[in-house]
Design an enzyme around this catalytic site. Structure first.
Site, PDB file in Angstrom:
ATOM      1  N   CYS A   1       0.829  -1.206   0.000  1.00 17.61           N
ATOM      2  CA  CYS A   1       0.000   0.000   0.000  1.00 17.61           C
ATOM      3  C   CYS A   1       0.866   1.260   0.000  1.00 17.61           C
ATOM      4  CB  CYS A   1      -0.985  -0.043   1.165  1.00 17.61           C
ATOM      5  SG  CYS A   1      -2.428   0.968   0.848  1.00 17.61           S
TER       6      CYS A   1
ATOM      7  N   HIS B   1      -3.624  -4.962   0.348  1.00 20.97           N
ATOM      8  CA  HIS B   1      -3.024  -5.544   1.561  1.00 20.97           C
ATOM      9  C   HIS B   1      -3.100  -7.067   1.513  1.00 20.97           C
ATOM     10  CE1 HIS B   1      -2.528  -1.800   3.865  1.00 20.97           C
ATOM     11  NE2 HIS B   1      -3.554  -1.391   3.148  1.00 20.97           N
TER      12      HIS B   1
ATOM     13  N   GLU C   1      -1.509  -9.136   3.110  1.00 16.63           N
ATOM     14  CA  GLU C   1      -1.307  -9.753   4.438  1.00 16.63           C
ATOM     15  C   GLU C   1      -2.608 -10.241   5.062  1.00 16.63           C
ATOM     16  OE1 GLU C   1      -0.754  -6.563   3.665  1.00 16.63           O
ATOM     17  OE2 GLU C   1      -1.325  -5.178   5.264  1.00 16.63           O
TER      18      GLU C   1
HETATM   19  N1  GLN Z   1      -1.820   6.678   2.996  1.00 16.42           N
HETATM   20  C1  GLN Z   1      -1.964   5.957   1.780  1.00 16.42           C
HETATM   21  C2  GLN Z   1      -3.338   6.129   1.152  1.00 16.42           C
HETATM   22  O1  GLN Z   1      -4.262   6.531   1.795  1.00 16.42           O
HETATM   23  C3  GLN Z   1      -1.669   4.478   1.993  1.00 16.42           C
HETATM   24  C4  GLN Z   1      -2.680   3.788   2.851  1.00 16.42           C
HETATM   25  C5  GLN Z   1      -2.212   2.478   3.395  1.00 16.42           C
HETATM   26  O2  GLN Z   1      -1.009   2.188   3.394  1.00 16.42           O
HETATM   27  N2  GLN Z   1      -3.111   1.679   3.906  1.00 16.42           N
HETATM   28  O3  GLN Z   1      -3.520   5.849  -0.009  1.00 16.42           O
END
Ligand code: GLN
Length: 550
Positions: free
Chosen positions: A384, A510, A512
């Protein structure tokens, strides 16, 4: 099996007792007997969901397929019972109050005075019935968060007390998890706190059927009897849950202690013998690693394993299947101020992971950590925010977009390679408004991602507001970056990778959250596989991997 049976899990004496692990383990033991299991978590805090809570206080936010931002215990549940959960599986006091107040405003209560009993308790019971009807499990395990005696937990305890009357005693079982501390000075384990805790529970009207005792020392026969006698629990229903170094061994230990057998006895049920063969095989793998990997976790909540719980578990799962134990090396990216400090902090690690995150603290350090991984051929996985900083790093240092940044950290920057998603632009509320939950991702053929997954379309869970800015895709592609996963219409970049690198892969989602101890996620598996292979090669040739030019 017919109608749903309900198993309530409460906790006493102290918080962080591992009730979630007990609930999840019991889920696994019932599933191993062929039953369909779901687990619901009641969280007595007033936040509507944990999505807005700081990982410092509350650990990671676990995201379900249907886009609910939930308590991290749901991650344990999914990993143990190998079943995807939904927004019905996490209920907070905030959500209950929000719905009751909405009903009051609509006039649904027809002029009644709206009260904790019956309106809040009824709403809580409705949530149990909703989960029953929509998920139709054989067993619904319900964990009540917090510790018995907490003021805010009372409506939940009253609701489950009533629920036993509503659905009948033979359909419910109450498990109370307590701590039996060991006093070094006297060399004894102490049962008194558990007695008091059960007394508190009884004063609310709940008599537990089963007592699960967390302890660092084995309980003697005398202590078990004392606990049974003073808590009114049958002696055979006093279950020892001794501290285990391997988390996934807990179900096996509780099986030996007879937890599931006691539950079934209380519910008057007979089920087939449990089949735990594959789980046991996985635990054996955990115990016999052939190599050890030091994996750097370059984030901002250093040392706070709960903040990256699913990431750490997913790395371990991949390790199990590749014969490697994983040691996390915490890197505070605020310390990676330039190439030299990054090299000093990261030298000796076998792989680098840059996990998700929000806000600009430590961002430049994350970019430096990515650069170190890319230029030193260190296997790398970005998650992400980790993908977003990888793109910024590549843009700056390879594609010559020297001022590249994200609109999240530099709203007025003139090279926003990461930008706010279109549908996020006019949102005022922070809670539950990100791009959340499962979306399809198409994989580009002949890429590391496609090879790792072994398929061309995957479903992955998201939680973000920003995305790779499509205006820069051509420049980045020409500079050698591969966009190996995209949304079906190719409007959203989901995975990037580098071709001439042992493993440099980052994703906007994600992965994970979908890893299981006996079925690791392909991208984590890819990372660990490449890391083990590189380590073996380096050990065989006795040389460090060569650095490539920046
Ligand atoms: N801050 C980034 C976004 O909002 C990444 C978010 C995250 O890593 N879950 O896109």
């Amino acid at each position: 099996m017919g109608s749903t049976k309900y198993i309530f899990v409460t906790g006493g004496v102290v918080s962080s007792l591992g009730k979630g692990i007990v609930a999840a383990s019991l889920g696994r033991l019932l599933r191993a007997r062929g039953a369909k299991v779901s687990i619901q978590k009641f969280d007595p805090y007033i936040n509507v969901d944990p999505g807005t809570m700081s990982p410092f206080q509350h650990g990671e936010v676990f995201v379900t397929d249907d886009g609910a931002e939930t308590d991290l215990d749901l991650g344990h549940y999914e990993r143990f019972i190998d079943t995807n959960l939904t927004r019905l599986n996490n209920v907070t006091a905030g959500r209950i109050y929000q719905d009751v107040i909405a009903k009051e405003r609509r006039g649904d209560y027809l002029g009644a005075t709206v009260q904790t009993i019956p309106h809040i308790t009824d709403e809580i019971k409705n949530r149990i019935m909703e989960a029953t009807h929509q998920l139709s499990p054989d067993f619904l395990i319900i964990e009540v968060g917090g510790t018995v005696g907490d003021i805010e937990g009372l409506p939940f305890l009253e609701a489950i007390r009533q629920f036993r009357y509503d659905v009948g005693f033979k359909n419910t079982c109450f498990i109370h998890v307590t701590l039996v501390p060991y006093l070094k000075a006297s060399g004894e384990v102490k049962t008194k706190p558990s007695q008091h805790s059960v007394n508190t529970l009884r004063s609310i009207g709940i008599q537990p059927d089963i007592l699960v005792c967390r302890t660092e020392r084995p309980l003697g026969k005398g202590e078990r009897l004392k606990l049974a006698q003073f808590t009114n629990v049958a002696p055979e229903a006093v279950i020892e849950s001794i501290d285990m170094p391997i988390l996934y061994e807990v179900p096996l230990v509780l099986e030996k202690e007879g937890l599931a057998t006691q539950v079934l006895e209380r519910l008057n049920l007979t089920l087939p013998e449990p089949n735990l063969t594959s789980w046991e095989a996985m635990v054996q793998q955990v115990k016999q690693p052939v190599t050890n990997l030091k994996i750097a976790l370059a984030g901002k909540y250093t040392g706070l394993s709960d903040a990256y719980l699913s990431v750490i578990e997913a790395l371990k799962h991949a390790g199990y299947s590749e014969g490697a134990s994983v040691e996390i090396r915490w890197i505070n990216t605020e310390d990676c101020v330039d190439d030299e400090t990054s090299a000093a902090l990261l030298s000796g690690v076998d792989a680098i992971v840059v996990p998700g995150g929000f806000g600009n603290r430590g961002i430049e350090g994350k970019i430096n950590a990515v650069k170190y991984a890319r230029t030193h051929n260190i296997p790398f996985l970005g998650l992400c925010l980790g993908m977003q900083v990888s793109v910024i790093e590549y843009a700056r240092n390879v594609a010559q977009l020297t001022r590249a940044s994200s609109a999240e950290f530099e709203p007025k920057g003139d090279q926003p390679v990461v930008a706010l998603m279109e549908d996020q632009k006019n949102l005022a509320d922070k809670g539950g408004t990100m791009r959340l939950g499962q979306y399809p991702c198409h994989l580009l053929k002949n890429t590391k991602a496609a090879e790792a997954y072994g398929t061309d379309v995957v479903m992955e869970r998201h939680r973000h507001r920003y995305e790779i800015n499509n205006e820069y895709i051509d420049i980045l592609t020409q500079a050698g970056l591969i966009f190996s996963g995209t949304s079906p219409d190719r409007s959203l970049m989901e995975i990037i990778e580098l071709p001439n690198h042992p493993w440099f892969v980052a994703c906007q989602f994600h992965p994970e959250f979908k890893s299981r101890p006996d079925n690791p996620h392909p991208l984590f598996k890819g990372l660990v596989k490449a890391t083990v292979a590189l380590k073996q090669k380096t050990q065989a040739t006795g040389s460090a991997s060569p650095a490539v030019s920046p």
